[in-house]
Design a protein around this motif. Sequence first.
Motif, PDB file in Angstrom:
ATOM      1  N   UNK A   1      -1.313   7.023  30.321  1.00 50.11           N
ATOM      2  CA  UNK A   1       0.334   6.745  30.340  1.00 50.11           C
ATOM      3  C   UNK A   1       0.657   6.020  29.191  1.00 50.11           C
ATOM      4  N   UNK A   2      -0.096   5.853  28.017  1.00 51.76           N
ATOM      5  CA  UNK A   2       0.371   4.851  26.957  1.00 51.76           C
ATOM      6  C   UNK A   2       1.281   5.926  25.729  1.00 51.76           C
ATOM      7  N   UNK A   3       1.742   6.776  26.198  1.00 51.94           N
ATOM      8  CA  UNK A   3       2.367   7.780  25.201  1.00 51.94           C
ATOM      9  C   UNK A   3       3.449   6.877  24.432  1.00 51.94           C
ATOM     10  N   UNK A   4       3.991   5.906  24.977  1.00 50.65           N
ATOM     11  CA  UNK A   4       5.293   5.468  24.241  1.00 50.65           C
ATOM     12  C   UNK A   4       4.647   4.493  23.188  1.00 50.65           C
ATOM     13  N   UNK A   5       3.531   3.831  23.683  1.00 51.13           N
ATOM     14  CA  UNK A   5       2.668   2.882  22.794  1.00 51.13           C
ATOM     15  C   UNK A   5       2.269   3.576  21.548  1.00 51.13           C
ATOM     16  N   UNK A   6       1.706   4.763  21.916  1.00 55.77           N
ATOM     17  CA  UNK A   6       1.141   5.370  20.771  1.00 55.77           C
ATOM     18  C   UNK A   6       2.018   5.950  19.727  1.00 55.77           C
ATOM     19  N   UNK A   7       3.245   6.156  20.346  1.00 56.66           N
ATOM     20  CA  UNK A   7       4.371   6.811  19.552  1.00 56.66           C
ATOM     21  C   UNK A   7       4.980   5.328  18.657  1.00 56.66           C
ATOM     22  N   UNK A   8       5.107   4.276  19.127  1.00 58.06           N
ATOM     23  CA  UNK A   8       5.368   3.289  18.345  1.00 58.06           C
ATOM     24  C   UNK A   8       4.412   2.716  17.318  1.00 58.06           C
ATOM     25  N   UNK A   9       3.260   3.074  17.778  1.00 59.64           N
ATOM     26  CA  UNK A   9       2.218   2.690  16.904  1.00 59.64           C
ATOM     27  C   UNK A   9       2.036   3.510  15.704  1.00 59.64           C
ATOM     28  N   UNK A  10       2.177   4.872  15.978  1.00 58.60           N
ATOM     29  CA  UNK A  10       2.390   5.733  14.841  1.00 58.60           C
ATOM     30  C   UNK A  10       3.436   5.378  13.771  1.00 58.60           C
ATOM     31  N   UNK A  11       4.616   5.043  14.493  1.00 56.54           N
ATOM     32  CA  UNK A  11       5.972   4.734  13.354  1.00 56.54           C
ATOM     33  C   UNK A  11       5.600   3.665  12.797  1.00 56.54           C
ATOM     34  N   UNK A  12       4.872   2.711  13.199  1.00 57.64           N
ATOM     35  CA  UNK A  12       4.428   1.321  12.524  1.00 57.64           C
ATOM     36  C   UNK A  12       3.197   1.574  11.396  1.00 57.64           C
ATOM     37  N   UNK A  13       2.345   2.474  11.643  1.00 59.97           N
ATOM     38  CA  UNK A  13       1.417   2.808  10.807  1.00 59.97           C
ATOM     39  C   UNK A  13       1.867   3.750   9.632  1.00 59.97           C
ATOM     40  N   UNK A  14       2.915   4.545   9.916  1.00 60.85           N
ATOM     41  CA  UNK A  14       3.074   5.538   8.780  1.00 60.85           C
ATOM     42  C   UNK A  14       3.598   4.851   7.743  1.00 60.85           C
ATOM     43  N   UNK A  15       4.882   3.777   7.889  1.00 57.92           N
ATOM     44  CA  UNK A  15       5.396   2.970   6.593  1.00 57.92           C
ATOM     45  C   UNK A  15       4.239   2.098   5.913  1.00 57.92           C
ATOM     46  N   UNK A  16       3.370   1.566   6.899  1.00 60.39           N
ATOM     47  CA  UNK A  16       2.349   0.630   6.450  1.00 60.39           C
ATOM     48  C   UNK A  16       1.328   1.316   5.464  1.00 60.39           C
ATOM     49  N   UNK A  17       0.946   2.786   5.828  1.00 62.75           N
ATOM     50  CA  UNK A  17       0.190   3.424   4.914  1.00 62.75           C
ATOM     51  C   UNK A  17       0.791   4.163   3.649  1.00 62.75           C
ATOM     52  N   UNK A  18       2.129   4.142   3.998  1.00 63.26           N
ATOM     53  CA  UNK A  18       2.804   4.554   2.785  1.00 63.26           C
ATOM     54  C   UNK A  18       2.791   3.513   1.417  1.00 63.26           C
ATOM     55  N   UNK A  19       3.331   2.307   2.246  1.00 66.83           N
ATOM     56  CA  UNK A  19       3.713   1.174   1.361  1.00 66.83           C
ATOM     57  C   UNK A  19       2.148   0.797   0.682  1.00 66.83           C
ATOM     58  N   UNK A  20       0.897   0.703   1.444  1.00 66.11           N
ATOM     59  CA  UNK A  20      -0.267   0.552   0.826  1.00 66.11           C
ATOM     60  C   UNK A  20      -0.808   1.552  -0.395  1.00 66.11           C
ATOM     61  N   UNK A  21      -0.506   2.817  -0.105  1.00 68.29           N
ATOM     62  CA  UNK A  21      -0.606   3.867  -0.989  1.00 68.29           C
ATOM     63  C   UNK A  21      -0.039   3.619  -2.375  1.00 68.29           C
ATOM     64  N   UNK A  22       1.243   3.539  -2.087  1.00 66.19           N
ATOM     65  CA  UNK A  22       2.374   3.193  -3.248  1.00 66.19           C
ATOM     66  C   UNK A  22       2.093   2.181  -4.183  1.00 66.19           C
ATOM     67  N   UNK A  23       1.670   0.853  -3.220  1.00 63.39           N
ATOM     68  CA  UNK A  23       1.456  -0.395  -4.016  1.00 63.39           C
ATOM     69  C   UNK A  23       0.138  -0.221  -4.656  1.00 63.39           C
ATOM     70  N   UNK A  24      -0.909   0.450  -4.223  1.00 61.19           N
ATOM     71  CA  UNK A  24      -2.362   0.618  -4.963  1.00 61.19           C
ATOM     72  C   UNK A  24      -2.224   1.375  -5.914  1.00 61.19           C
ATOM     73  N   UNK A  25      -1.639   2.679  -5.945  1.00 67.55           N
ATOM     74  CA  UNK A  25      -1.501   3.582  -6.942  1.00 67.55           C
ATOM     75  C   UNK A  25      -0.528   3.189  -7.954  1.00 67.55           C
ATOM     76  N   UNK A  26       0.320   2.521  -7.963  1.00 69.58           N
ATOM     77  CA  UNK A  26       1.371   1.860  -8.744  1.00 69.58           C
ATOM     78  C   UNK A  26       0.442   0.888  -9.717  1.00 69.58           C
ATOM     79  N   UNK A  27      -0.223   0.114  -8.950  1.00 72.36           N
ATOM     80  CA  UNK A  27      -0.933  -0.846  -9.658  1.00 72.36           C
ATOM     81  C   UNK A  27      -2.024  -0.463 -10.942  1.00 72.36           C
TER      82      UNK A  27
END
Length: 322
Positions: A144-170
């Motif tokens: 029954x943790x569908x909502x928690x997984x949903x919010x976790x995905x939304x949190x991880x998506x920008x984190x992953x994007x920022x990490x990749x952009x940050x590293x590749x830009x360097x």
Amino acid sequence: MNTTKKLTEAALLSSLFIVITIIAVGTGFGYAIYLDFIVPIFFCIICLKCDLKYTVLSGITSLLIISLVLGNLGTAIWASQSVLLGIICGYLINKSPTIMDDLVYGSMLGVVIMVFIDIYASALIGYSFMKEFQGYSKLIYFNGYADSIYYLMIALFPFGMVFCIYFLSLIMAHKLHILTSNSLKKLLVFKNFRFLNQFLCCSKKVFYMCVFYLTIFEIINILNIKTELVYLKTIFISIGYLCMYFVIRDSCMSLQNFIITKFRKVAYARISFLIVVISLFLMFKITVIGLIIINAFLNKKMNIRLAQINIVNKQINILIEK
């Protein structure tokens, strides 16, 4: 003279971006890797080379021209997300705080930007990453943790994007020889991530900012305060998950470093980490509170957070001298 040079460079790079974007979108290739990764890296490079104010001006004029030429407002809105993420990463790279501070700020801002952009993009182009993640979360049945997984995905998506952009830009900026001494140190940290990972941490200010946010987050949950604004709720909860991750990570690292320093036994640190992981599964909130208290004690008595930052800086300075 320097101001004129930067303005000219920003204008030329903007022109290049406009031409490439029109070709990429016109041929159908712009909706894949180009808008998600190449555009933010491009504007991150502009920010590193031409300063923040000229990059912001470049982004506004470029997006305006693209929307007028293509007559497709949806593409401009989608591209604006990438432009903003690139500018944020460029600004953070030029600042002096640690990499972990940059990732905290970048991830939080990334959540806000991507959620609000999603509102307009979903209405104009029919695609919404939030709705897509909501579908994924419903497929993953976990007590029954569908909502928690949903919010976790939304949190991880920008984190992953920022990490990749940050590293590749360097990496790209290093190839172009436009890194400052401070940003060069950040690149060396990434290159030696395997050896420096255990010492990487947020500054004391950012750590306690995350703790304060989690405190507010928990008080609101206890008081059962709810909002009808779905997007505001999504941002609030997703940032809370990000703060939770950084607090737990930093606290675990500091505790392990203290144990290794105190007892000179790596095995003790590994056992303590295993105990923390098991405790997080059995009594999550109590374990997090305990980690925060232990970390606050170590910061007060040993200033362990500053010691970790100094170790990283010392190792990077040695690499630069070589």
